[in-house]
Design an enzyme around this catalytic site. Structure first.
Site, PDB file in Angstrom:
ATOM      1  CB  VAL A 107      -1.049   0.010   1.053  1.00 53.47           C
ATOM      2  CG1 VAL A 107      -0.723   0.777   2.985  1.00 53.47           C
ATOM      3  CG2 VAL A 107      -2.068   0.817   0.975  1.00 53.47           C
ATOM      4  CD  GLU A 165      -8.714  -5.207   5.644  1.00 53.23           C
ATOM      5  OE1 GLU A 165      -8.438  -5.795   6.602  1.00 53.23           O
ATOM      6  OE2 GLU A 165      -8.839  -5.668   3.651  1.00 53.23           O
ATOM      7  N   GLY A 307      -5.510  -7.138   0.865  1.00 54.62           N
ATOM      8  CA  GLY A 307      -6.129  -6.081   2.145  1.00 54.62           C
ATOM      9  C   GLY A 307      -5.266  -5.237   1.819  1.00 54.62           C
ATOM     10  CD  GLU A 308      -0.750  -4.061   2.208  1.00 63.75           C
ATOM     11  OE1 GLU A 308       0.143  -3.665   1.799  1.00 63.75           O
ATOM     12  OE2 GLU A 308      -0.074  -4.815   3.287  1.00 63.75           O
ATOM     13  N   GLY A 309      -6.069  -2.309   1.969  1.00 65.97           N
ATOM     14  CA  GLY A 309      -6.304  -0.700   1.366  1.00 65.97           C
ATOM     15  C   GLY A 309      -5.509  -0.777   0.096  1.00 65.97           C
TER      16      GLY A 309
END
Length: 341
Positions: A107, A165, A307-309
């Site tokens: 990210v 998230e 994930g993690e945006g």
């Protein structure tokens, strides 16, 4: 949206949702009118045209801009992780937060590429939620406080908010949310998350089904469902989506867990996510089912499940492309090009 008193209880959240602004029809119409004059066949830019009009509609201005994109990643731990539902231990959440802060995650690279400000919000990493297969994950107070925290993360004067998230065990929580909100069984919604094997997937499904039975009597509405089987970071995402609506900020949702968190608001009011687009289709099988349920079409399908945006940060570039074409292209009149006959 910085007033904590706004979110003192679930009742006040429900009341706030009755006050959210609707679309700016005039700005959207201006965008659509300009599209018809640009030097291209009608509709030939496909979803880029839709995005330009959507951005104008929810920013409340024409032309829309994506000069100040903002990515917020919320990180928290889940008590259900102690039951062995992930391929990674819970301490990885904290380790990955450090990686975000040090600039070493995917990210970080994607936000740098899209000139997006990145903020990581740690949420009591040493205090995971309760094991929701045995007891509600949160009290109402804890859930409301997490939503308020998410609301306060929505800063003024940003053009688009990308949400993500980090939390070991949160695909289990996301699958439980979807099962409770939209029906079916855990097997319909649960996937392999971080890459779990068959026995671990079976345990994950069993624990979700156990939670559905244990909490059935108190799952009276979507916010109660969030309290019982959600997580702190998922609650914060729901709060951020609500605050973004109040401030007329379009939202990009990341993958399965992020979309499941936002879907809590959809279950209260199907119009609550009209200012949101889902950035990408996760390979988690529940994500496709969820998108069909809430009527969303992802912007891209790259087989991602990080994930993690990461998907939301990447999709900022798609929004920038839509704005660049919409504002930079010449009209037929400006270019001296004949329009359609």
């Amino acid at each position: 949206m910085s007033d904590n008193k706004v979110l003192a209880s679930f009742d006040e959240i429900r009341a706030l949702m009755q006050e959210v602004p609707g679309p700016d029809i005039s700005a959207g119409a201006d965008a659509t009118a300009r599209q018809a004059q640009l030097t291209k066949p009608a509709g030939s830019l496909g979803r880029l045209e839709e995005i330009a009009a959507w951005l104008a509609t929810w920013q409340g201005r024409h032309p829309a801009v994506v000069d100040r994109p903002y990515t917020a990643v919320f990180a928290a731990n889940h008590g259900i992780a102690a039951r062995g539902v992930s391929a990674y231990p819970a301490e990885v959440t904290k380790q990955m937060v450090a990686n975000f802060i040090n600039g070493g995650a995917a990210v970080n690279q994607l936000c740098a590429l899209s000139d997006a400000d990145l903020r990581v919000y740690e949420m009591a990493l040493e205090e995971p939620t309760a094991d929701f297969s045995e007891t509600p994950a949160m009290t109402e107070e804890d859930c409301v406080r997490a939503m308020a925290y998410g609301m306060m993360a929505v800063e003024d004067n940003i053009d688009v908010l990308a949400l993500g998230e980090m939390g070991i065990g949160n695909t289990t929580s996301a699958a439980a949310l979807c099962t409770a909100l939209f029906g079916g069984t855990a097997a319909d919604w649960a996937g392999r998350g971080t890459g779990i094997d068959d026995p671990t997937l079976a345990r994950k499904i069993e624990l979700i089904d156990q939670a559905m039975e244990r909490h059935r009597a108190v799952m009276t509405d979507p916010l109660e469902i969030l309290r019982c089987v959600g997580g702190l970071e998922l609650s914060a995402i729901a709060g951020a989506v609500l605050a973004a609506r109040m401030s007329r900020t379009p939202v990009l949702l990341d993958g399965f867990a992020c979309t499941a968190a936002a879907a809590v608001l959809y279950a209260i009011d199907p119009r609550a996510l009209d200012h949101c687009m889902v950035a990408h289709l996760s390979v988690e099988p529940g994500h496709q089912r969820l998108l069909e349920t809430i009527g969303q079409t992802p912007l891209v399908d790259f087989g991602m499940r990080l994930g993690e945006g990461s998907g939301a940060a990447m999709a900022i570039l798609v929004l920038k492309a839509a704005c660049a074409c919409h504002t930079g292209m010449a009209t037929f009149a400006e270019a001296g090009v004949s329009g359609p006959a």
